[in-house]
Write an enzyme that holds these catalytic residues in place. Structure first.
Site: not given
Length: 181
Positions: A16, A38, A46
C-alpha cells in the site's frame, strides 16, 4: 527506505505504501472507495481497514457509486454479516455519503474535480523529515471538512480528511528520505 510509519512489516501495508499512498488518484471509483475506507478507519488503525479492503469491495459492489447510492437497510444488514468492521453507523454512512456524492458529481462533473479543486488540481509536496512531525490536519483539510459537513456528510473530520488527502496524493507527505517520495 520507506516512511517510518510503515512499521508492521506486513506485505499488504508495504505494498500500500509503495504503490498507492501519496500517488495522485483521479479515478472516480477509486476516490469513492478510498474516501469510504478512510471514514471506516476513524478510531482504528489503517492497517485494520486495509486488511478488510477486499471484503469492503465485495460488500459495496466494487464501490460503484450509483449502485451503493441505491442500497437500502437490507443491504446494511447483509454487509454487517460480511468480513467488514461491524459498526452499523459507519456502514450506513457509506450509503448516506454515496447519495451526497451523486449531488457533487452533478454539480462538479466528477468527484475528481471536486476534491482536487481544493488543492488547485496540483499535489502539495510537504517537506517531512520524520512522519512523527507530519501534519494531521491543514487549513485545506479544515475547509474540505467544513464543505463536506455543510453538505451533510458523515464520519468526516479534519484528521480523516487529511488522511484521505495524503492517501489520494492531494498531499505528498512521504518522508524526505523515503525512496517512494
Amino acid at each position: 527506505m520507506r516512511c517510518g510509519w510503515v512499521k508492521a512489516r506486513d506485505a499488504t501495508y508495504e505494498a500500500y505504501h509503495d504503490l498507492e499512498w501519496g500517488k495522485p488518484l483521479h479515478e472516480e471509483r477509486a476516490l469513492f472507495e478510498l474516501f469510504s475506507l478512510e471514514t471506516q478507519a476513524a478510531g482504528l488503525s489503517w492497517l485494520t481497514v486495509l486488511k478488510k479492503r477486499e471484503a469492503y469491495r465485495e460488500a459495496f459492489a466494487g464501490f460503484d457509486l450509483d449502485t451503493v447510492a441505491g442500497f437500502t437497510c437490507k443491504d446494511v444488514e447483509r454487509i454487517l454479516q460480511m468480513e467488514v468492521i461491524k459498526h452499523p453507523k459507519k456502514i450506513e454512512a457509506i450509503l448516506h455519503n454515496a447519495k451526497l456524492f451523486l449531488d457533487i458529481k452533478r454539480e462538479y462533473g466528477s468527484l475528481d474535480a471536486f476534491f482536487w479543486s481544493f488543492v488547485n488540481h496540483t499535489p502539495i509536496l510537504n517537506d517531512v523529515p520524520d512522519y512523527k512531525t507530519a501534519p494531521t490536519t491543514s487549513p485545506i483539510s479544515d475547509a474540505l471538512t467544513r464543505e463536506l459537513k455543510k453538505r451533510g456528510f458523515k464520519f468526516v473530520g479534519s484528521v480523516t480528511i487529511y488522511a484521505f488527502m495524503q492517501a489520494c496524493g492531494m498531499v505528498n507527505d512521504h518522508e524526505m528520505r523515503c525512496d517512494f517520495r
